[in-house]
Design a protein around this motif. Structure first.
Motif: not given
Length: 219
Positions: A113-116, A142-147, A179-184, A211-218
């Motif tokens: 998955s290509p990441l931001l 489609s995905t957000i992940a955070g500490l 958070l993924r997909d519909q939740a995102r 918070s430390v937040i990672c996201r993927n690219l569209p």
């Protein structure tokens, strides 16, 4: 960042995240130790307007509070103060921190998955809050992940076209949320103000939160 280095050292040789059936109905949310004194297991960290909604979003909303260690020190690189928070982006990390980020990415995002590129670091004051929003589909996938570090907090998800559908996520300090997909895409997300910070009817005092937040690219 000393905070993330401390966090990384404490979880060395421990899995960053263990998948669980982490969604439960609102009725079953009852008492992982936290800095607010509340007691919840990993499978009790998400409550919703209905049990059906909670089950429908199983796998699209995940919270893990298995990290035990205390994290101390502050993020010294944030630079802009707006409405109770400061933020920055980091493209490079020290070796220890980079190891944590690599493990987070491996857990939250599918292989390839290509990441931001830059990682978003948000320093939220005790009196600050994050308003309801959906991250732009132009820049985030489609995905957000955070500490979540330093403080317990409550994240609220509300369906944009049906406000009666909502989820509350209890985010203990040192927890990971995904958070993924519909939740995102279909639900706004926010961090509640201190005076509104409730989970399953219990008060969750809000303090300074990083918070430390990672996201993927569209795609």
């Amino acid at each position: 960042m000393r905070l993330l280095v401390t966090f990384a050292r404490r979880i060395h040789k421990r899995p960053l995240y263990t998948p669980t059936s982490c969604l439960s109905s609102a009725a079953s949310c009852s008492g992982a130790a936290t800095n607010s004194g509340l007691q919840f297991r990993d499978d009790q960290l998400v409550c919703g307007s209905t049990g059906e909604l909670v089950q429908r979003l199983r796998g699209q909303v995940e919270v893990s509070a298995e990290i035990e260690s205390a994290a101390r020190a502050c993020c010294g690189t944030v630079d802009i103060a707006i409405h109770g928070y400061r933020e920055t982006e980091r493209a490079q990390w020290g070796a220890v921190c980079e190891g944590v980020m690599d493990r987070l990415r491996a857990v939250a995002f599918s292989e390839g998955s290509p990441l931001l590129g830059p990682v978003h670091v948000l320093d939220l004051d005790k009196a600050g809050y994050i308003k309801p929003h959906i991250d732009s589909v132009k820049f985030c996938g489609s995905t957000i992940a955070g500490l979540s570090l330093l403080s317990d907090s409550v994240m609220r998800l509300v369906r944009e076209d049906e406000p009666a559908e909502w989820l509350n996520l209890f985010l203990p300090r040192r927890s990971l949320y995904i958070l993924r997909d519909q939740a995102r895409y279909k639900f706004t997300h926010e961090i509640l103000k201190d005076d509104e910070s409730l989970f399953s009817g219990q008060r969750v005092p809000r303090h300074r939160r990083i918070s430390v937040i990672c996201r993927n690219l569209p795609v």
